[in-house]
Design a protein around this motif. Structure first.
Motif, short mmCIF file in Angstrom:
data_model
loop_
_atom_site.label_atom_id
_atom_site.label_comp_id
_atom_site.label_asym_id
_atom_site.label_seq_id
_atom_site.Cartn_x
_atom_site.Cartn_y
_atom_site.Cartn_z
N UNK A 139 71.60 72.18 16.40
CA UNK A 139 70.39 71.73 15.69
C UNK A 139 69.24 71.60 16.67
N UNK A 140 69.50 71.01 17.82
CA UNK A 140 68.46 70.80 18.80
C UNK A 140 67.85 72.13 19.24
N UNK A 141 68.68 73.12 19.46
CA UNK A 141 68.18 74.45 19.86
C UNK A 141 67.38 75.12 18.75
N UNK B 32 58.21 76.63 16.59
CA UNK B 32 58.01 77.69 15.61
C UNK B 32 58.87 77.50 14.36
N UNK B 33 59.91 76.69 14.42
CA UNK B 33 60.81 76.54 13.28
C UNK B 33 60.21 75.61 12.23
N UNK B 34 60.72 75.76 11.02
CA UNK B 34 60.30 74.81 9.99
C UNK B 34 61.47 73.86 9.76
N UNK B 35 61.17 72.63 9.41
CA UNK B 35 62.19 71.61 9.24
C UNK B 35 63.25 72.03 8.22
N UNK C 57 59.78 71.00 -3.21
CA UNK C 57 58.47 71.40 -2.67
C UNK C 57 58.56 72.44 -1.55
N UNK C 58 59.70 72.55 -0.89
CA UNK C 58 59.83 73.50 0.23
C UNK C 58 60.55 74.78 -0.18
N UNK C 59 60.69 74.99 -1.48
CA UNK C 59 61.37 76.21 -1.96
C UNK C 59 60.66 77.45 -1.41
#
Length: 142
Positions: free
Chosen positions: A17-19, A24-27, A137-139
């Motif tokens: 998960x940390x990596x 640039x990643x989204x939650x 909301x994040x669909x």
């Protein structure tokens, strides 16, 4: 699985998960990895003491991984020992005189609240539990 194997696997999952948690990643992209940790913990509740120690090591600063590990897992597990360890760290650091930890402790304590979790919007798993029938909301579009 013995205690040291369990702990080793827990930290391996945290490292994944940390990596994945980059600028640039989204939650929402972290959710599958966070679910891996939560499911691993739930499958090993007979080793709760070891797992509590692991989570406490994250909140007391002994181990450093993305805060999402604790927030996501404690939203469901709500282990008081972990919350107490986080609040202890905040108090030792100066409490309200430790502004850099104020958001951190607020997010942890909010995860334990019975009210809908504001961060649930990031995670389909929690969104469906806390807002049944409402569109996520994040669909991703498509």
């Amino acid at each position: 699985m013995n205690k040291s194997e369990l702990e080793r696997e827990f930290w391996r999952l945290c490292q994944i998960v940390d990596s994945a948690d980059t600028v640039e990643s989204s939650v929402p992209d972290l959710e599958p990895h966070l679910l891996d940790i939560l499911n691993f913990v739930k499958a090993n509740l007979d080793q709760r003491e070891v797992l509590v120690r692991c989570f406490c090591a994250q909140v007391d600063g002994s181990r450093t991984y993305t805060d999402w590990v604790v927030l996501f897992c404690m939203r469901e597990l709500r282990w008081q020992e972990v919350r107490d360890a986080a609040n202890r760290r905040f108090e030792i650091a100066g409490g309200t005189n430790a502004p850099r930890l104020m958001n951190w402790i607020s997010h942890i304590n909010w995860a334990y609240d019975d009210a809908p979790w504001e961060d649930a919007a990031f995670f389909l798993y929690f969104w469906q539990k806390e807002h049944p029938g409402e569109p996520w909301p994040c669909q991703p579009p498509g």
